[in-house]
Design a protein around this motif. Structure first.
Motif, PDB file in Angstrom:
ATOM      1  N   ASP A 356      23.841  33.441   9.460  1.00 49.94           N
ATOM      2  CA  ASP A 356      24.073  32.199   8.727  1.00 49.94           C
ATOM      3  C   ASP A 356      25.499  31.693   8.846  1.00 49.94           C
ATOM      4  O   ASP A 356      25.802  30.605   8.383  1.00 49.94           O
ATOM      5  N   ASN A 357      26.366  32.530   9.402  1.00 52.06           N
ATOM      6  CA  ASN A 357      27.794  32.247   9.301  1.00 52.06           C
ATOM      7  C   ASN A 357      28.297  31.507  10.540  1.00 52.06           C
ATOM      8  O   ASN A 357      28.410  32.082  11.616  1.00 52.06           O
ATOM      9  N   PRO A 358      28.624  30.212  10.399  1.00 49.56           N
ATOM     10  CA  PRO A 358      28.997  29.432  11.580  1.00 49.56           C
ATOM     11  C   PRO A 358      30.293  29.903  12.239  1.00 49.56           C
ATOM     12  O   PRO A 358      30.419  29.849  13.458  1.00 49.56           O
ATOM     13  N   SER A 359      31.244  30.383  11.456  1.00 48.36           N
ATOM     14  CA  SER A 359      32.509  30.793  12.091  1.00 48.36           C
ATOM     15  C   SER A 359      32.298  32.061  12.910  1.00 48.36           C
ATOM     16  O   SER A 359      32.925  32.271  13.946  1.00 48.36           O
ATOM     17  N   LEU A 360      31.383  32.904  12.455  1.00 49.26           N
ATOM     18  CA  LEU A 360      31.063  34.109  13.220  1.00 49.26           C
ATOM     19  C   LEU A 360      30.393  33.720  14.540  1.00 49.26           C
ATOM     20  O   LEU A 360      30.746  34.216  15.608  1.00 49.26           O
ATOM     21  N   GLU A 361      29.448  32.820  14.436  1.00 49.28           N
ATOM     22  CA  GLU A 361      28.764  32.356  15.646  1.00 49.28           C
ATOM     23  C   GLU A 361      29.744  31.712  16.622  1.00 49.28           C
ATOM     24  O   GLU A 361      29.688  31.944  17.827  1.00 49.28           O
ATOM     25  N   ASP A 362      30.672  30.948  16.072  1.00 48.99           N
ATOM     26  CA  ASP A 362      31.663  30.266  16.903  1.00 48.99           C
ATOM     27  C   ASP A 362      32.461  31.273  17.737  1.00 48.99           C
ATOM     28  O   ASP A 362      32.782  31.024  18.892  1.00 48.99           O
ATOM     29  N   ARG A 363      32.783  32.415  17.142  1.00 53.32           N
ATOM     30  CA  ARG A 363      33.598  33.406  17.863  1.00 53.32           C
ATOM     31  C   ARG A 363      32.769  34.309  18.772  1.00 53.32           C
ATOM     32  O   ARG A 363      33.271  34.818  19.768  1.00 53.32           O
ATOM     33  N   LEU A 364      31.504  34.562  18.419  1.00 52.05           N
ATOM     34  CA  LEU A 364      30.738  35.574  19.160  1.00 52.05           C
ATOM     35  C   LEU A 364      29.836  34.973  20.247  1.00 52.05           C
ATOM     36  O   LEU A 364      29.657  35.581  21.296  1.00 52.05           O
ATOM     37  N   ALA A 365      29.266  33.799  19.981  1.00 49.78           N
ATOM     38  CA  ALA A 365      28.347  33.208  20.962  1.00 49.78           C
ATOM     39  C   ALA A 365      29.138  32.731  22.175  1.00 49.78           C
ATOM     40  O   ALA A 365      30.228  32.160  22.028  1.00 49.78           O
ATOM     41  N   THR A 366      28.628  32.967  23.338  1.00 48.68           N
ATOM     42  CA  THR A 366      29.206  32.640  24.662  1.00 48.68           C
ATOM     43  C   THR A 366      30.468  33.443  25.004  1.00 48.68           C
ATOM     44  O   THR A 366      30.981  33.349  26.106  1.00 48.68           O
ATOM     45  N   THR A 367      30.964  34.223  24.071  1.00 48.94           N
ATOM     46  CA  THR A 367      32.160  35.036  24.341  1.00 48.94           C
ATOM     47  C   THR A 367      31.778  36.262  25.175  1.00 48.94           C
ATOM     48  O   THR A 367      30.773  36.902  24.908  1.00 48.94           O
ATOM     49  N   GLY A 368      32.587  36.565  26.182  1.00 49.37           N
ATOM     50  CA  GLY A 368      32.376  37.773  26.987  1.00 49.37           C
ATOM     51  C   GLY A 368      31.017  37.803  27.653  1.00 49.37           C
ATOM     52  O   GLY A 368      30.293  38.781  27.544  1.00 49.37           O
ATOM     53  N   PHE A 369      30.711  36.736  28.408  1.00 52.53           N
ATOM     54  CA  PHE A 369      29.382  36.631  29.021  1.00 52.53           C
ATOM     55  C   PHE A 369      29.260  37.539  30.246  1.00 52.53           C
ATOM     56  O   PHE A 369      30.107  37.522  31.138  1.00 52.53           O
ATOM     57  N   LEU A 370      28.190  38.330  30.259  1.00 50.85           N
ATOM     58  CA  LEU A 370      27.871  39.179  31.411  1.00 50.85           C
ATOM     59  C   LEU A 370      26.510  38.754  31.937  1.00 50.85           C
ATOM     60  O   LEU A 370      25.511  38.831  31.222  1.00 50.85           O
ATOM     61  N   SER A 371      26.485  38.288  33.187  1.00 48.53           N
ATOM     62  CA  SER A 371      25.208  37.824  33.746  1.00 48.53           C
ATOM     63  C   SER A 371      24.301  39.005  34.048  1.00 48.53           C
ATOM     64  O   SER A 371      24.767  40.131  34.251  1.00 48.53           O
ATOM     65  N   ALA A 372      23.001  38.732  34.115  1.00 50.58           N
ATOM     66  CA  ALA A 372      22.035  39.780  34.449  1.00 50.58           C
ATOM     67  C   ALA A 372      22.327  40.338  35.840  1.00 50.58           C
ATOM     68  O   ALA A 372      22.216  41.545  36.072  1.00 50.58           O
ATOM     69  N   ALA A 373      22.748  39.461  36.756  1.00 50.37           N
ATOM     70  CA  ALA A 373      23.006  39.902  38.131  1.00 50.37           C
ATOM     71  C   ALA A 373      24.150  40.914  38.176  1.00 50.37           C
ATOM     72  O   ALA A 373      24.063  41.944  38.855  1.00 50.37           O
ATOM     73  N   ILE A 374      25.229  40.625  37.421  1.00 51.41           N
ATOM     74  CA  ILE A 374      26.376  41.542  37.455  1.00 51.41           C
ATOM     75  C   ILE A 374      26.038  42.837  36.709  1.00 51.41           C
ATOM     76  O   ILE A 374      26.414  43.933  37.134  1.00 51.41           O
ATOM     77  N   ALA A 375      25.300  42.709  35.611  1.00 47.23           N
ATOM     78  CA  ALA A 375      24.893  43.918  34.873  1.00 47.23           C
ATOM     79  C   ALA A 375      24.073  44.828  35.782  1.00 47.23           C
ATOM     80  O   ALA A 375      24.271  46.049  35.798  1.00 47.23           O
ATOM     81  N   ALA A 376      23.172  44.236  36.567  1.00 47.95           N
ATOM     82  CA  ALA A 376      22.339  45.030  37.470  1.00 47.95           C
ATOM     83  C   ALA A 376      23.185  45.637  38.585  1.00 47.95           C
ATOM     84  O   ALA A 376      23.003  46.786  38.977  1.00 47.95           O
TER      85      ALA A 376
END
Lengths: 527, 174
Positions: A356-376
């Protein structure tokens, strides 16, 4: 589908690529098929394996009488294959797997530092585990290297390691560690940045290398279990279980059913404790202290119950060769049962607040993105892999007891960001609570420990899913029931390089939360 | 947001107000510690934790002192980010040879007078890892140690007691 029905196709591919396979090339390591290859074919076999879609699970070397044995473990969905090449002690050179499997990079350099085995076309010939505790032409895991070492006196710092350099207007470098600001393990992070943006991160580990593979040699089975329980303190059950399972496979010891249930109960409790701690810590790294208070409170209560029932807050030394150290009586099981629903209720309530917390979402969403290809590409498993589409979980895939009779739900996500790694953790806690409900309902009566059978010149390999991800452990016994080789491969070998990737183009102040979302083990990696 | 405040209200202050959450023995050690810290360190004891080769088990328990069950800050004790701010170094692990230089430097960077507490069986004498090409063994083989708390890992409670004993020893010596 019958077992290993893909293997003939793979062998045909190898033959078509002139990889020499003879009748006696196909053997077995415990119950796992093993291909013995010519050293010169090592790289081509990896190329074919990669094209065939096999996953690289780990590589290690061993020294037997007159040869180095280099091995790699690969997986095809839920089935495992070992490749092995024998090298002369005089010219221990073979091609690298790294060009085909980037995740092999650090493990091959570890083998190079510990055995002097040279991977001829490895793209990065720098040392990895070695700092200055031994010399350039000395190799601690060779049998002629003394346990006490060869370099007495104070150690210098590791100041002459060649880090990648970046140049250009406004580019600057931030060196961090090995001693960090928080209460965490040591390692060195070298950032190149422009303004707040991270251009590149290079991670330097090896600071807590304490010779685990060397001091394992000569131990008996209980002694190895004790050591394995201290590879990574937060994964004491997982590593203890992996080491014991590998030894049990080697010695053909059957674990009583009740013991396997108790092991799984402890492993799920370990998973829950660590995930609770991590969710709080991730939120704390973006200054949402409320979550830290709440989740560290839940973690502490959870550990107190572990102390009460298993006699240790982390359940250290509770997994022993052949079973578990002590039984849990009816009252203990009831206490464990009674904690499940209250935790579930709290978690439902808390996750709703977090979501429910927008400021938390603001900091965590899209941060430190790892694609499936690189993870694999790097072979990331656990919450790091699962948050980036890697649907891998040994509890479900490898069907080891007691999970072979349970339904293991594996959450995955395609989002690949810090928020996804946090959500995978909370979903795994719910899934573990479900598993605990089943385990505590169905746990059979009976023995908790089988007698140890003397193991002589046998090998074993175990794959389990720890809370951090997949652990693969190899053991070899000598002729006298003593450990000759022990190689525990923590999932962190593959998530540290993933961290280097996912931090690109993020801002420097987001590094702590990105790092916490991955939470690699330093000790489990440095060995 | 209302849910958040409601949760805070329902949880209460577990360190102070919830009777079943309180551990009288812990409170007692804490109060003694607060008195000593007040007396000797003007009310504030700063601890820098150094992992010199640990398996991370001791780190988890040192961290636990900050959770709301123990909430060690209420006794005037806090963990700081730099050795330059520290009165006490809390050192874990057998000292790995690769951390030896970093540990010496951290000790040098800590202003005098300083205390060193070796935490855990490994920090005491090398523990399960002993002394080898990769491990120096106990912390006292590298820097002077004022106190040792054994355990694998020591519990938060025993760690608190060890900090108290160390601070008391210091009063005796003065």
């Amino acid at each position: 589908m019958s077992a290993y029905d893909w293997l003939p196709d793979f062998l045909d591919r190898l033959k078509a690529d002139n990889v020499l396979l003879e009748d006696d090339s196909i053997t077995a390591l415990a119950k796992v098929p093993m291909l013995i290859l010519e050293a010169e074919d090592w790289g081509r076999a990896a190329a074919q394996a990669q094209a065939f879609g096999l996953r690289w699970m780990g590589g290690w070397a061993d020294q037997l009488d007159e040869a180095f044995h280099v091995s790699a473990c690969l997986a095809h969905q839920h089935e495992v294959l070992v490749l092995r090449a024998m090298l002369s002690l005089e010219i221990p050179v073979l091609p690298s797997h790294t060009p085909w499997y980037p995740g092999a990079d650090h493990m091959e350099r570890h083998t190079q530092d510990m055995y002097g085995v040279l991977f001829s076309d490895h793209p990065d010939p720098r040392r990895w585990t070695r700092h200055h505790a031994w010399g350039e032409n000395e190799y601690p895991l060779r049998s002629d290297f003394p346990l006490a070492g060869t370099r007495p006196g104070p150690m210098p710092t590791d100041h002459n390691y060649r880090y990648l350099k970046a140049q250009g207007a406004g580019v600057y470098e931030i060196p961090v560690g090995p001693v960090h600001a928080g209460i965490i393990e040591p390692g060195h992070f070298r950032f190149q940045a422009v303004g707040e943006q991270v251009l590149n991160l290079e991670i330097r580990l090896g600071y807590v290398h304490k010779g685990i593979e060397k001091i394992a040699v000569g131990r008996d089975a209980p002694g190895l279990a004790r050591l394995a329980a201290r590879i990574s303190g937060d994964s004491t059950v997982a590593h203890g279980w992996a080491a014991c399972m590998a030894m049990e496979q080697a010695a053909a010891v059957q674990v009583p059913e009740r013991a396997s249930y108790l092991r799984a109960i402890m492993a799920e409790r370990e998973r829950i404790a660590n995930h609770l701690g991590d969710i709080g810590a991730i939120c704390n790294d973006v200054a949402f202290a409320f979550a830290q208070y709440q989740f560290s409170r839940l973690r502490e209560s959870w550990q107190r119950v572990s102390q009460q029932v298993f006699g240790h807050r982390f359940m250290m030394d509770c997994v022993v060769p052949g079973g578990v150290a002590s039984d849990v009586d009816g009252a203990g099981l009831e206490l464990l049962r009674s904690g499940l629903e209250p935790l579930r209720a709290e978690l439902v309530e808390l996750m709703a607040i977090l979501d429910d917390n927008p400021s938390l979402e603001d900091r965590l969403a899209t941060t430190g993105f790892l694609s499936a290809a690189i993870a694999a590409k790097f072979g990331a498993t656990g919450y790091v892999g699962k948050a980036s589409g890697q649907d891998i979980d040994a509890r479900r895939d490898m069907r080891y007891a007691p999970y072979d009779r349970l339904e293991v739900v594996v959450p995955t996500s395609q989002n690949g960001d810090v928020q996804a790694r946090m959500h995978i953790r909370s979903q795994e806690v719910f899934a573990s609570l479900d598993l605990l409900t089943q385990l505590l309902r169905d746990i059979p009566a009976g023995e908790i420990r089988s007698d140890w059978r003397t193991a002589s010149e046998v090998e074993g390999i175990a794959v389990i899913d720890g809370w951090r991800g997949e652990i693969m452990t190899y053991v070899r016994f000598d002729a006298d029931d003593r450990i000759a080789r022990f190689m525990p491969r923590d999932p962190s070998w593959f998530t540290w390089p993933a961290l280097e990737q996912l931090i690109h183009d993020n801002i420097v102040p987001d590094f702590p939360v990105c790092n916490k979302s991955v939470n690699g083990s330093y000790s489990g990696h440095d060995l | 947001m209302l849910k958040l405040f409601n949760k805070i209200r329902k949880t209460g202050v577990i360190t102070e107000d919830v009777p079943e959450g309180r551990d009288p023995a812990f409170e007692e050690v804490g109060e003694q510690l607060r008195a000593k810290v007040g007396e000797i360190f003007s009310g504030s004891l700063a601890i820098r934790e150094v992992d010199a080769g640990s398996c991370n088990g001791c780190e988890l328990e040192a961290n636990a002192l900050n959770n709301s069950w123990y909430s060690i800050e209420r006794f005037g004790i806090h963990f700081v980010a730099s050795p330059r701010h520290a009165d006490l170094l809390l050192v874990t692990g057998p000292v790995s040879r690769h951390m030896e230089a970093a540990l010496r430097r951290t000790w040098d960077a800590t202003p005098n007078p300083k205390l060193v507490l070796a935490m855990g069986d490994c920090a005491a004498d090398g523990g399960e890892f002993g002394v080898s090409y990769a491990s120096c063994g106990g912390v006292s083989s590298i820097i002077p140690v004022d106190g040792v708390i054994r355990g694998c890992p020591p519990t938060p409670m025993s760690l608190m007691k060890a900090i108290l004993a160390l601070v008391e020893k210091r009063t005796d010596n003065d």
